[in-house]
Design an enzyme around this catalytic site. Structure first.
Site, PDB file in Angstrom:
ATOM      1  N   ASP A  26     -27.378 -23.656  -8.184  1.00 10.44           N
ATOM      2  CA  ASP A  26     -27.852 -24.143  -6.883  1.00 10.44           C
ATOM      3  C   ASP A  26     -28.861 -23.148  -6.315  1.00 10.44           C
ATOM      4  O   ASP A  26     -28.646 -21.943  -6.381  1.00 10.44           O
ATOM      5  CB  ASP A  26     -26.674 -24.300  -5.930  1.00 10.44           C
ATOM      6  N   ASN A  56     -25.861 -27.698 -10.639  1.00  9.03           N
ATOM      7  CA  ASN A  56     -26.864 -27.499  -9.592  1.00  9.03           C
ATOM      8  C   ASN A  56     -26.288 -27.999  -8.266  1.00  9.03           C
ATOM      9  O   ASN A  56     -25.072 -28.057  -8.101  1.00  9.03           O
ATOM     10  CB  ASN A  56     -28.166 -28.213  -9.963  1.00  9.03           C
ATOM     11  N   HIS A  57     -27.121 -28.407  -7.341  1.00 11.48           N
ATOM     12  CA  HIS A  57     -26.676 -28.843  -6.017  1.00 11.48           C
ATOM     13  C   HIS A  57     -25.997 -30.220  -6.035  1.00 11.48           C
ATOM     14  O   HIS A  57     -25.197 -30.523  -5.167  1.00 11.48           O
ATOM     15  CB  HIS A  57     -27.874 -28.861  -5.059  1.00 11.48           C
ATOM     16  N   MET A  58     -26.294 -31.026  -7.021  1.00  8.65           N
ATOM     17  CA  MET A  58     -25.746 -32.384  -7.104  1.00  8.65           C
ATOM     18  C   MET A  58     -24.444 -32.382  -7.903  1.00  8.65           C
ATOM     19  O   MET A  58     -24.359 -32.911  -9.007  1.00  8.65           O
ATOM     20  CB  MET A  58     -26.772 -33.320  -7.733  1.00  8.65           C
ATOM     21  N   LEU A  59     -23.410 -31.779  -7.346  1.00  6.43           N
ATOM     22  CA  LEU A  59     -22.156 -31.582  -8.075  1.00  6.43           C
ATOM     23  C   LEU A  59     -21.548 -32.862  -8.642  1.00  6.43           C
ATOM     24  O   LEU A  59     -21.118 -32.867  -9.795  1.00  6.43           O
ATOM     25  CB  LEU A  59     -21.145 -30.856  -7.191  1.00  6.43           C
TER      26      LEU A  59
END
Length: 76
Positions: A26, A56-59
Site C-alpha cells: 500500500d 496493495n490498497h484493494m485488500l
C-alpha cells in the site's frame, strides 16, 4: 471527500477495539504501511494490526482469503 488523518490525541481517544489491516504494498500512508501500523499500535489503546504480504490498497481484490481470519477475529 479526501480522507483525513487522525491526530495522535484523536487516536488515543478511541475506546472501541480496532483491527487495522494494511497491505504490504500500500502506498497511501505517510512513511509506508509499516509506519502506519506502528502508529496505530502506539496510539490506539485496543488495537490489533495485520500486514498482509504482497497486497496493495484493494485488500478484497488483492488477498480475499487472507482477510478471513483477521476479520473473523475482530468480530469475535
Amino acid at each position: 471527500t479526501p480522507p483525513s488523518v487522525f491526530t495522535d490525541a484523536e487516536l488515543r481517544r478511541i475506546t472501541a477495539p480496532v483491527t487495522v489491516l494494511i497491505g504490504e504494498r500500500d502506498v497511501i500512508y505517510h512513511g509506508g504501511p509499516q509506519a502506519a501500523l506502528a502508529r496505530a499500535q502506539k496510539f490506539i489503546p485496543e488495537v490489533r494490526t495485520h500486514m498482509l504480504p504482497g497486497a496493495n490498497h484493494m485488500l478484497p481484490l488483492a488477498c480475499p482469503d487472507a482477510l478471513i481470519t483477521p476479520i473473523l477475529g475482530a468480530l469475535a
